[in-house]
Design a protein around this motif. Structure first.
Motif: not given
Length: 230
Positions: A34-39, A56-60, A104-106, A112-118
């Motif tokens: 969803f971060a990719l979609v939002a970005f 953005h609010s939903m993802l936060l 939200g955007p940033l 997304g960057l933090a979680e992609i490696t998990n």
């Protein structure tokens, strides 16, 4: 996420730590997607100062919910001071930006960057656990590939892209919050990034040296399965 955990724990009969890892991977995958979609739907330099959209609010809120559940797990099941500090400060920062409706955007980009490696780290963990941390498993081509991709992505995201985005957030968004939310978020960001670096160093060390990650997520599950045989 509580329902997800309950299904993994009692529906599939997974051990506590393994169920927790499954929830962690689920959060990572959905957040990244969803971060990719939002970005993609927040183009232009003005995105840095744009107000939060519904996505953005939903993802936060989505990440706040996960961090809240995982904090309870850390406190009552697998205590880990590094992760506890990381989660508490992450929730503080996310909560301030969520309440003020900005950043939200940033933040979604950073999440997304933090979680992609998990998932990459957990895939390598799962392989080593399955083979009881034997040397042959550590040196297998598949495991080396998973670890290599994880290491490259982790260093790029955590040590370069996320600090740059966090600085952008500090310069362009935080001044609009007022001095005390700005101080809280800046402190939370610094400690969160530093704890992420510490976690990364321990994670890299454990994978490189074939030592179960006792001080990282999953340590409870790994410790009991450690084998020193080669």
């Amino acid at each position: 996420y509580a329902a997800h955990y309950a299904i993994m724990r009692w529906g599939f009969g997974l051990p506590l730590a393994v169920a927790n890892q499954a929830v962690s991977v689920g959060h990572a995958l959905t957040t990244t997607m969803f971060a990719l979609v939002a970005f993609a739907n927040t183009p232009g330099a003005d995105a840095r100062v744009a107000t939060n959209s519904m996505l953005h609010s939903m993802l936060l809120a989505h990440s706040l919910g996960y961090f809240a559940l995982d904090t309870l797990y850390i406190m009552f099941v697998g205590f880990n001071p590094l992760f506890l500090a990381h989660h508490m400060l992450s929730m503080t920062g996310l909560g301030v930006f969520y309440a003020h409706g900005v950043g939200g955007p940033l933040l979604v980009y950073i999440l997304g960057l933090a979680e992609i490696t998990n998932p990459l780290a957990r895939a390598s963990d799962a392989y080593l656990i399955r083979h009881n941390y034997r040397k042959q498993a550590r040196d297998s081509p598949g495991r080396r590939l998973a670890y290599g991709v994880f290491l490259a992505a982790f260093v790029l995201c955590r040590f370069f892209l996320i600090p740059v985005a966090a600085w952008d957030l500090y310069v362009h968004v935080m001044p609009s919050l007022g001095w005390w939310p700005q101080a809280i978020c800046a402190s939370a960001a610094l400690v969160t990034i530093a704890s992420g670096w510490c976690w990364g160093a321990l994670e890299i060390l454990s994978h490189a040296s074939n030592v179960p990650p006792l001080f990282t997520s999953g340590g409870v599950a790994c410790e009991s399965r450690f084998r020193s045989d080669t």
